[in-house]
Design a protein around this motif. Structure first.
Motif, PDB file in Angstrom:
ATOM      1  N   ALA A  59       0.829  -1.203   0.000  1.00 47.97           N
ATOM      2  CA  ALA A  59       0.000   0.000   0.000  1.00 47.97           C
ATOM      3  C   ALA A  59       0.863   1.251   0.000  1.00 47.97           C
ATOM      4  N   ARG A  60       1.950   1.256   0.757  1.00 50.87           N
ATOM      5  CA  ARG A  60       2.839   2.415   0.805  1.00 50.87           C
ATOM      6  C   ARG A  60       3.478   2.675  -0.558  1.00 50.87           C
ATOM      7  N   VAL A  61       3.940   1.629  -1.221  1.00 52.24           N
ATOM      8  CA  VAL A  61       4.554   1.780  -2.542  1.00 52.24           C
ATOM      9  C   VAL A  61       3.531   2.323  -3.537  1.00 52.24           C
ATOM     10  N   ALA A  62       2.307   1.782  -3.502  1.00 55.47           N
ATOM     11  CA  ALA A  62       1.252   2.239  -4.411  1.00 55.47           C
ATOM     12  C   ALA A  62       0.891   3.696  -4.142  1.00 55.47           C
ATOM     13  N   PHE A  63       0.826   4.074  -2.866  1.00 58.66           N
ATOM     14  CA  PHE A  63       0.480   5.449  -2.519  1.00 58.66           C
ATOM     15  C   PHE A  63       1.553   6.420  -3.002  1.00 58.66           C
ATOM     16  N   ASP A  64       2.810   6.058  -2.834  1.00 57.22           N
ATOM     17  CA  ASP A  64       3.906   6.918  -3.288  1.00 57.22           C
ATOM     18  C   ASP A  64       3.885   7.084  -4.808  1.00 57.22           C
ATOM     19  N   LEU A  65       3.624   5.979  -5.533  1.00 58.16           N
ATOM     20  CA  LEU A  65       3.555   6.049  -6.992  1.00 58.16           C
ATOM     21  C   LEU A  65       2.396   6.935  -7.437  1.00 58.16           C
ATOM     22  N   THR A  67       0.895   9.432  -5.766  1.00 57.80           N
ATOM     23  CA  THR A  67       1.146  10.848  -5.488  1.00 57.80           C
ATOM     24  C   THR A  67       2.169  11.432  -6.466  1.00 57.80           C
ATOM     25  N   LYS A  68       3.158  10.627  -6.840  1.00 55.41           N
ATOM     26  CA  LYS A  68       4.164  11.093  -7.793  1.00 55.41           C
ATOM     27  C   LYS A  68       3.530  11.400  -9.153  1.00 55.41           C
ATOM     28  N   ASN A  69       2.674  10.508  -9.636  1.00 54.65           N
ATOM     29  CA  ASN A  69       2.050  10.701 -10.944  1.00 54.65           C
ATOM     30  C   ASN A  69       1.026  11.833 -10.937  1.00 54.65           C
ATOM     31  N   ILE A  70       0.251  11.946  -9.871  1.00 58.97           N
ATOM     32  CA  ILE A  70      -0.715  13.042  -9.787  1.00 58.97           C
ATOM     33  C   ILE A  70      -0.001  14.383  -9.778  1.00 58.97           C
ATOM     34  N   GLY A  71       1.155  14.439  -9.142  1.00 61.05           N
ATOM     35  CA  GLY A  71       1.920  15.683  -9.099  1.00 61.05           C
ATOM     36  C   GLY A  71       2.379  16.152 -10.471  1.00 61.05           C
ATOM     37  N   GLN A  72       2.365  15.245 -11.476  1.00 60.22           N
ATOM     38  CA  GLN A  72       2.781  15.609 -12.830  1.00 60.22           C
ATOM     39  C   GLN A  72       1.605  15.955 -13.745  1.00 60.22           C
ATOM     40  N   ALA A  73       0.389  15.944 -13.215  1.00 54.21           N
ATOM     41  CA  ALA A  73      -0.791  16.233 -14.026  1.00 54.21           C
ATOM     42  C   ALA A  73      -0.680  17.606 -14.670  1.00 54.21           C
ATOM     43  N   ASN A 215      -9.812  -1.420 -24.327  1.00 55.12           N
ATOM     44  CA  ASN A 215     -10.980  -0.758 -23.756  1.00 55.12           C
ATOM     45  C   ASN A 215     -10.690  -0.434 -22.291  1.00 55.12           C
ATOM     46  N   PHE A 216     -11.702   0.005 -21.604  1.00 57.86           N
ATOM     47  CA  PHE A 216     -11.512   0.422 -20.216  1.00 57.86           C
ATOM     48  C   PHE A 216     -10.928  -0.701 -19.365  1.00 57.86           C
ATOM     49  N   GLU A 217     -11.477  -1.882 -19.481  1.00 53.74           N
ATOM     50  CA  GLU A 217     -11.046  -3.002 -18.643  1.00 53.74           C
ATOM     51  C   GLU A 217      -9.640  -3.470 -18.976  1.00 53.74           C
ATOM     52  N   SER A 218      -9.272  -3.454 -20.253  1.00 52.41           N
ATOM     53  CA  SER A 218      -7.964  -3.970 -20.651  1.00 52.41           C
ATOM     54  C   SER A 218      -6.824  -3.058 -20.199  1.00 52.41           C
ATOM     55  N   HIS A 219      -7.148  -1.819 -19.829  1.00 55.21           N
ATOM     56  CA  HIS A 219      -6.113  -0.890 -19.389  1.00 55.21           C
ATOM     57  C   HIS A 219      -6.081  -0.725 -17.876  1.00 55.21           C
ATOM     58  N   LEU A 220      -6.789  -1.603 -17.167  1.00 53.13           N
ATOM     59  CA  LEU A 220      -6.785  -1.537 -15.710  1.00 53.13           C
ATOM     60  C   LEU A 220      -5.622  -2.338 -15.147  1.00 53.13           C
ATOM     61  N   ASN A 221      -5.012  -1.787 -14.116  1.00 56.48           N
ATOM     62  CA  ASN A 221      -3.873  -2.431 -13.484  1.00 56.48           C
ATOM     63  C   ASN A 221      -4.019  -2.307 -11.967  1.00 56.48           C
ATOM     64  N   PRO A 222      -4.077  -3.440 -11.223  1.00 55.83           N
ATOM     65  CA  PRO A 222      -4.194  -3.345  -9.764  1.00 55.83           C
ATOM     66  C   PRO A 222      -2.858  -2.935  -9.135  1.00 55.83           C
ATOM     67  N   LEU A 223      -2.866  -1.853  -8.383  1.00 49.86           N
ATOM     68  CA  LEU A 223      -1.637  -1.394  -7.721  1.00 49.86           C
ATOM     69  C   LEU A 223      -1.457  -2.029  -6.353  1.00 49.86           C
ATOM     70  N   ALA A 224      -2.546  -2.205  -5.626  1.00 50.63           N
ATOM     71  CA  ALA A 224      -2.458  -2.768  -4.275  1.00 50.63           C
ATOM     72  C   ALA A 224      -3.810  -3.347  -3.884  1.00 50.63           C
ATOM     73  N   GLU A 225      -3.778  -4.442  -3.149  1.00 53.32           N
ATOM     74  CA  GLU A 225      -5.004  -5.043  -2.636  1.00 53.32           C
ATOM     75  C   GLU A 225      -5.328  -4.484  -1.254  1.00 53.32           C
ATOM     76  N   ASN A 226      -6.577  -4.694  -0.853  1.00 55.52           N
ATOM     77  CA  ASN A 226      -7.060  -4.326   0.481  1.00 55.52           C
ATOM     78  C   ASN A 226      -7.023  -2.822   0.727  1.00 55.52           C
ATOM     79  N   ILE A 227      -7.239  -2.042  -0.333  1.00 53.66           N
ATOM     80  CA  ILE A 227      -7.410  -0.593  -0.202  1.00 53.66           C
ATOM     81  C   ILE A 227      -8.908  -0.335  -0.244  1.00 53.66           C
ATOM     82  N   ILE A 228      -9.483   0.121   0.857  1.00 51.16           N
ATOM     83  CA  ILE A 228     -10.936   0.237   0.932  1.00 51.16           C
ATOM     84  C   ILE A 228     -11.434   1.641   0.644  1.00 51.16           C
ATOM     85  N   ALA A 229     -10.565   2.654   0.677  1.00 51.05           N
ATOM     86  CA  ALA A 229     -11.027   4.019   0.458  1.00 51.05           C
ATOM     87  C   ALA A 229      -9.932   4.874  -0.141  1.00 51.05           C
ATOM     88  N   LEU A 230     -10.315   5.703  -1.099  1.00 49.19           N
ATOM     89  CA  LEU A 230      -9.427   6.709  -1.686  1.00 49.19           C
ATOM     90  C   LEU A 230     -10.184   8.032  -1.670  1.00 49.19           C
TER      91      LEU A 230
END
Length: 361
Positions: A59-65, A67-73, A215-230
């Motif tokens: 979860a920590r690795v996914a969160f850091d990734l 935040t890094k990508n959002i910062g480049q929006a 399509n939408f589904e084919s471009h989905l990538n799970p970053l971390a499991e057991n994340i219940i809220a964003l």
């Protein structure tokens, strides 16, 4: 005084008695038992700490990734001429962009529901120079569509075909990651362009236009499991301690919704920000809540969202003025007696480097 220097003879100088030996052995046994219990407690504490760290490392690795990508929006905005009354004479300039930044408060009603994943909660989608491509190399500044949201569903879509294990139903932090050659934001306004009307780029993140690959589904990538809220809260500035609504109130996205294609503040926002469209917000307050695998297994209920977690999330994160209270309330609900879900809250204030927060007049 006469000192005896006689040699040892049997029975003359006795050693330890049987009772003394038994007492000594009893004391030694008690000490050994206490030491064993102490070592066992230390080992359990070590295993618990190590397990907790490893459980939330993903979860920590996914969160850091994230935040890094959002910062480049970025929107890469520019100024164009505008004819407001269609008289053939340009009346002035306006800020515009073909790119898009959008924050959704209800992903379930805004995103496609794939065969295996059900979007829940909030979501954020944006364009950024992330340079991800499957056809081109060393083009690090290529713009990509990117998005993040939480979903619930099975792992059928993500596990290798040779794995025959039963499907695991989990909450997951999902990343929408089409390559640059499948970036549909430039095709989104094709209908308007053909009619000679102003283009609207509003549907690209749904990837349902049959343009490009996948399509939408084919471009989905799970970053971390057991994340219940964003929780994604766009903000124009740091919290104002003098605000009557509370220190966490967001003026530009009071209900967490933000769309760069519309007037900022629409739907309950501050009218002072009505001219700030076509801009990314300067700041994003980001919060993510993760639970451990043990709790996830205990809460697992097949293909339906676990009742305790669904109850814990219910009614929260509707208004940014209750941001801190909602985070605290969610933690209290997860710690509630009879539920006791081990969890960790990740939070960060992300600065968007491309933000140029200024009015259009």
């Amino acid at each position: 005084m006469k000192i005896s220097h006689g040699k040892y003879r049997a029975g003359k100088f006795a050693a330890f008695s049987l009772i003394e030996m038994m007492v000594a052995m009893g004391i030694l046994s008690v000490l050994m038992l206490m030491l064993t219990v102490l070592l066992d407690q230390v080992q359990k504490s070590w295993r618990y700490s190590e397990s907790r760290i490893s459980q939330f490392r993903e979860a920590r690795v996914a969160f850091d990734l994230m935040t890094k990508n959002i910062g480049q929006a970025s929107l890469n905005t520019y100024w164009d001429l505008r004819d407001e009354n269609d008289d053939g004479v340009y009346d002035g300039y306006f800020r515009t962009s073909e790119l898009h930044f959008i924050s959704l408060n209800n992903a379930a009603t805004s995103l496609p529901r794939s065969a295996t994943q059900e979007p829940i909660g909030q979501a954020v989608f944006f364009q950024a120079p992330l340079g991800f491509s499957t056809n081109y190399r060393n083009l690090n500044n290529l713009f990509n569509g990117r998005g993040y949201f939480v979903s619930f569903g099975s792992d059928k879509l993500f596990k290798p075909s040779f794995v025959k294990s039963p499907d695991r139903y989990r909450f997951r932090l999902m990343e929408f990651r089409p390559p640059a050659e499948s970036n549909q934001v430039f095709q989104d306004g094709q209908v308007e362009r053909d009619k000679g009307e102003p283009q609207e780029f509003t549907e690209w993140y749904k990837q349902a236009l049959s343009v490009g690959k996948g399509n939408f589904e084919s471009h989905l990538n799970p970053l971390a499991e057991n994340i219940i809220a964003l929780v994604v809260s766009p903000r124009d500035s740091l919290e104002d301690p003098n605000s009557s609504r509370g220190e966490t109130f967001s003026k530009i996205a009071p209900n967490y919704k933000y769309d760069s294609n519309t007037d900022v503040g629409a739907g309950g926002g501050n009218d002072d920000f009505a001219n700030y469209s076509q801009q990314v917000p300067p700041l994003i307050r980001l919060t993510m809540v993760a639970i451990d695998e043990t709790s996830a297994v205990r809460q697992e209920s097949g293909g339906s969202i676990p009742t305790d977690i669904n109850t814990a999330l219910s009614g929260l994160f509707a208004r940014t003025e209750n941001y801190s209270k909602d985070v605290e309330e969610l933690s209290n609900r997860l710690n509630k007696e009879g539920v006791a879900i081990n969890h960790k809250v990740f939070s960060s204030l992300v600065m968007l480097r491309s933000a140029k927060w200024s009015g259009s007049k």
